[in-house]
Design an enzyme around this catalytic site. Sequence first.
Site, short mmCIF file in Angstrom:
data_model
loop_
_atom_site.label_atom_id
_atom_site.label_comp_id
_atom_site.label_asym_id
_atom_site.label_seq_id
_atom_site.Cartn_x
_atom_site.Cartn_y
_atom_site.Cartn_z
N ALA A 91 -28.97 46.04 54.72
CA ALA A 91 -27.56 45.99 55.09
C ALA A 91 -26.80 44.97 54.26
O ALA A 91 -25.75 45.28 53.67
CB ALA A 91 -27.44 45.67 56.59
N ASP A 117 -36.75 45.10 46.54
CA ASP A 117 -36.98 45.42 47.95
C ASP A 117 -38.11 46.44 47.99
O ASP A 117 -38.03 47.48 47.33
CB ASP A 117 -35.72 46.00 48.60
CG ASP A 117 -35.81 46.02 50.12
OD1 ASP A 117 -36.87 46.45 50.65
OD2 ASP A 117 -34.85 45.62 50.80
N ARG A 128 -25.83 51.60 58.95
CA ARG A 128 -25.32 50.28 58.59
C ARG A 128 -25.51 49.93 57.11
O ARG A 128 -24.99 48.94 56.64
CB ARG A 128 -25.98 49.21 59.46
CG ARG A 128 -27.48 49.14 59.31
CD ARG A 128 -28.13 48.24 60.35
NE ARG A 128 -29.58 48.14 60.19
CZ ARG A 128 -30.46 49.03 60.62
NH1 ARG A 128 -30.02 50.13 61.23
NH2 ARG A 128 -31.75 48.87 60.43
N LYS A 141 -35.14 51.66 48.37
CA LYS A 141 -33.80 51.11 48.65
C LYS A 141 -33.18 50.49 47.40
O LYS A 141 -31.99 50.70 47.12
CB LYS A 141 -33.89 50.07 49.76
CG LYS A 141 -34.09 50.64 51.14
CD LYS A 141 -34.02 49.55 52.20
CE LYS A 141 -34.10 50.15 53.61
NZ LYS A 141 -34.01 49.11 54.67
N ASP A 189 -34.18 39.88 56.00
CA ASP A 189 -34.13 40.11 57.43
C ASP A 189 -35.22 39.35 58.18
O ASP A 189 -35.50 39.65 59.33
CB ASP A 189 -34.26 41.62 57.74
CG ASP A 189 -35.59 42.19 57.26
OD1 ASP A 189 -36.41 41.44 56.69
OD2 ASP A 189 -35.81 43.41 57.45
N ASN A 190 -35.85 38.37 57.54
CA ASN A 190 -36.88 37.61 58.24
C ASN A 190 -36.93 36.19 57.71
O ASN A 190 -36.56 35.90 56.57
CB ASN A 190 -38.26 38.28 58.12
CG ASN A 190 -38.80 38.26 56.71
OD1 ASN A 190 -39.48 37.33 56.31
ND2 ASN A 190 -38.49 39.30 55.93
N CYS A 246 -53.00 30.33 75.66
CA CYS A 246 -53.64 30.78 76.91
C CYS A 246 -52.91 31.99 77.48
O CYS A 246 -53.52 32.87 78.09
CB CYS A 246 -53.65 29.64 77.92
SG CYS A 246 -52.03 29.01 78.37
#
Length: 854
Positions: A91, A117, A128, A141, A189-190, A246
């Site tokens: 995007a 990419d 989008r 892309k 995006d991360n 845990c």
Amino acid sequence: FAKYVRHFSVPLQPLCAFLGGVVAQEVVKMAGKFTPIPGFLHLNAVEALPDEIPADCEPRGTRYDNLAAVYGHGFVEKLHNVKHFMVGCGALGCEFLKNYALNGVCCGEGGLLTVTDADRIELSNLTRQFLFREHNVGQPKSKAASEMAKQMNPAMKVKALEMFVGTKTEDTFDDTFWMGLDGICNALDNMEARFYVDDQCVKYEKPLLESGTMGPAGNVDPIVPFKTQTYRDGGQADEGGGIPMCTLRNFPHLPDHCIEWARDQFELLFVKSVKQAKKFAEDPATFIAERGTSTDDAQSIFEVRGLLSLLNAAQERSVQSACQLAFDYFHLLFRDKIVDLTTAFPEDARVVDPDTKQDKGAFWSGHKRFPKAAVFDPTNETHWKYQVATSALFAAMLGVVPQKQEGDDGYLKEWRSQKWCAQQVAGLKVPEYVAGGVNTEGDAAGGGGAKTDSKASLKALLEQLEAFSGKPLPTLEEADFEKDDDLNFHIDFITRCSNLRADNYQIANSDFQKVKLVAGRIVPAIATTTAAVCGLVMLELFKLVLGKPVEAFRTRQVGLAVNTYTSFEAQAPKTFRSGVEKKAPKAEELPPDAFDANGGVKPEYVISEAYASYPEGHSVWDKLRVTAPTMTLGAFRDWLKSEHKLQLKTWGFVLGWKRTEDDAGKEMRVPYSCQVYPPPVVVDAALLPSLEDGQGDAMKKIMGSATIPQAQKMQYLNAWQMAKRTGMMPSAGGEAITLDMTLKDILMLMEKKADKAVQDGTIWPKWGKAISGLAGRKFWVIPADQTPSCNTMPKDGSDPVDVRYMARLEIPLDEVAMPSARAWDMSVGRQRRIGAARVDRPPRRPTSKRAQLE
């Protein structure tokens, strides 16, 4: 007033993009769910204007006349010849490509935009990522978006790549590539990828245009070398504080807990299992001895059972053996571990205080859900899809089927059906249940459960493992997690594994897309916010090309839903200075008269510990540069002493990170290092006592030896004790570090040791190695938190002080001097650090603390 009205008639593309996003969001609000802007909206960016009116603003009949009316044709020419790197083409990337094309960025003979990419276009992207059309679905892309950008501006110079940016692609994105850039633009995006690119920009001293969106909120962060904070240091939003181990291990109660757990199982089954098999094949006796003496029986039983299944499958590699391995893990993960837990803690289990014996209530209460073991059902969609995905991944690991290749849309198509799964399962053997232990470490209410004889179970399994000693191990290939390929079974495995876990605990299932978002740590975006944010980023690019001072750069926050648009001056880099740390001893360690009337510790009892920063006032951008790759370790020690007045104490080179847990059960990274200075003692096995000797006799012989230097006797004793435990004398092989060894050779040796630590499983695969890919590099940078430990050498005769904060250390790997890292003049009032590393910094006025949205 004239400055504001001078360009009223000029439509400036970046501001048009920003306003277009805002207006489009206002149109959405007219649906009635949200309140539109109730008045006049004004946003100015006068700091982005040239300081002087350019002399070459007259129109020339080109598509860039509006841009030149504000900045001049000379500025437009600079934009034409920019060499930029855009990471990501989703995007944000589509919007940036459009903006670059419309403003003529990288459209000159000397310009080039490299776009990368590894993802391919999906149907859902079309809502989008506006450069894509339906006929582009399935295409890369980066290539599809680049072609669309060239249609907007045929002069645009674009190089499209289908690659990730990270440690595994540093052979492509090498020193020469980074050093040849004018700047970088993130469209990611991360967080993991953002941090990596940020670190590279610091390393190569490159400006970074960082931005992000989350729904209708967005942020803009210009990162300028030596002038602003880095992205990592700027207070950005974290991906989360982590889930206690845990909870992941035994007591999930949310779908996200199951997804995170399943993501860990991917690493365990398809990465770590290969490393363990190789480690066992190399030295079966040591491997078995280590597992036999482990304090975590539950984990050892799980690992040994998994290894036995893998070794069995590797003896006769076939589709059937891969399916059996997947079937074994189904019962191990979703039957046996649940049975272990419910055996230790039945449904009516109570929590009893071990000291007072007081009943503190039901064990299975609050967020703790009583689980139920799974029984494989070939008609259950979650079950059979788990079996298919896991079998496919194991088959690729074993070499029975090829690894999934990019663009292979028919990969193992015949496997993807319930019928195929049922045919395979019909010939599989249901593994017997083997009682294991339960690890509830990190859980405050973990006591009181029934005990199983886990030692006996582990001993029996290790005896089975001994039968594989000496047998050859075929080549096994680890999986490399890839979230963006929907047909490689990676996200599919995590989805089915997560939902099986959820079914164990009666938790709602998650669909494929949600698992992809959570496991892939993807940040969502919408088109209106993307347009607004990318328009503002272009203004920061203009400032970089203009060579604006740091006061002109803006960190921006936009909120299209609630109509908030805020700007801050970009924050200056954090600097490190010498100081004194005051520590108050524990109250129980102090005498009664150590406290004042208010109960505080009196000043004379407070311990003061001085620490130093070198160079004084340095930031993360600064570094000490070693003069030549041929400098030896001894010469390096002397160089620190003569040039920087620092005494080298110790140097432990970080090879990577091990995984452990804190007291709360959360995952922690622990550095795994190798001693460089003082050069480690090389134990001569010929000087060690016989392994037939007892502890006392061995100690007497070592301590009484005239051949072993006194300072090394404890190292020899430790080496003998290790040999006694393993039954093997220390090997004389391997390279020894000496004072005459060059720093370049030491780095090469550290890379070898890091590779070995990864192979034998010492370094946790999730975090990888701290050193890699030295071949072809021009230099290596040791991060500030990994620099050698030093003391100051005061000229006035005062006591030396430990250096707590030391600048990065750059070690050249060839004789070619590093070229200037700046294409634009961003060095106003700033000198690069060379040799003694002097600093000249302009005064900065206080700025607002920046916020960060992702």
